[in-house]
Design an enzyme around this catalytic site. Structure first.
Site, PDB file in Angstrom:
ATOM      1  N   HIS A 276      58.270  38.031 -22.965  1.00  0.00           N
ATOM      2  CA  HIS A 276      58.788  36.773 -23.508  1.00  0.00           C
ATOM      3  C   HIS A 276      60.037  36.252 -22.805  1.00  0.00           C
ATOM      4  CE1 HIS A 276      56.754  37.497 -27.687  1.00  0.00           C
ATOM      5  NE2 HIS A 276      55.887  37.365 -26.695  1.00  0.00           N
TER       6      HIS A 276
ATOM      7  N   CYS B 259      74.516  53.094 -19.253  1.00  0.00           N
ATOM      8  CA  CYS B 259      75.841  53.598 -19.599  1.00  0.00           C
ATOM      9  C   CYS B 259      75.697  54.354 -20.906  1.00  0.00           C
ATOM     10  CB  CYS B 259      76.890  52.478 -19.653  1.00  0.00           C
ATOM     11  SG  CYS B 259      76.772  51.309 -21.014  1.00  0.00           S
TER      12      CYS B 259
END
Length: 143
Positions: free
Chosen positions: A98, A65
């Site tokens: 991670h 967006c």
């Protein structure tokens, strides 16, 4: 690899660039819309991409967006989605390594074409490290 991708009107043209790049890499792309640059509501497309990843077993999602913020929030409302807003390649690598992110969010008004491609490459080429991160990702899924 199969990627679901969606945007709002502000992200429409960057979405088209990313689709072209992915298709050139022979990556299967499912465009969740919109299909022109008419004004639309980003939650509709963030949710659609999230559900495509979870329900249709797409490998990853990409949402775009204007800022990347709204559509990443919308995608994260879908249970099981871990959308990460990334503005440069290193955060995209860490999101995968991670956090086992499964949706990449970007802001079309914040990054250009070349940076977007570098971010997508970094995100898709990185693997989840596991190890000490597994417990943390599991805690995210508990909520």
């Amino acid at each position: 690899m199969k990627i679901a991708i969606g945007s709002d009107h502000a992200g429409f043209y960057l979405k088209k660039d990313v689709i072209k790049y992915l298709e050139e890499k022979n990556i299967e792309v499912k465009d969740m819309g919109p299909f022109d640059d008419s004004r639309v509501d980003y939650p509709d497309y963030g949710h659609a991409v999230g559900h495509a990843v979870i329900d249709n077993k797409m490998d990853f999602g990409i949402v775009i967006c204007g800022s990347g913020i709204g559509i990443s929030i919308a995608a994260n409302k879908v249970k099981g989605i871990r959308a990460a807003l990334c503005c440069e390649p290193y955060s995209a690598k860490l999101a995968r390594r991670h956090n086992n992110a499964n949706v990449l969010a970007m802001g079309a008004r914040l990054i250009g074409h070349d940076m977007a491609i570098e971010i997508v490459e970094a995100f898709l080429n990185e693997k989840f490290e596991g190890g000490r991160h597994i417990n943390r990702v599991n805690k995210i899924e508990e909520e």
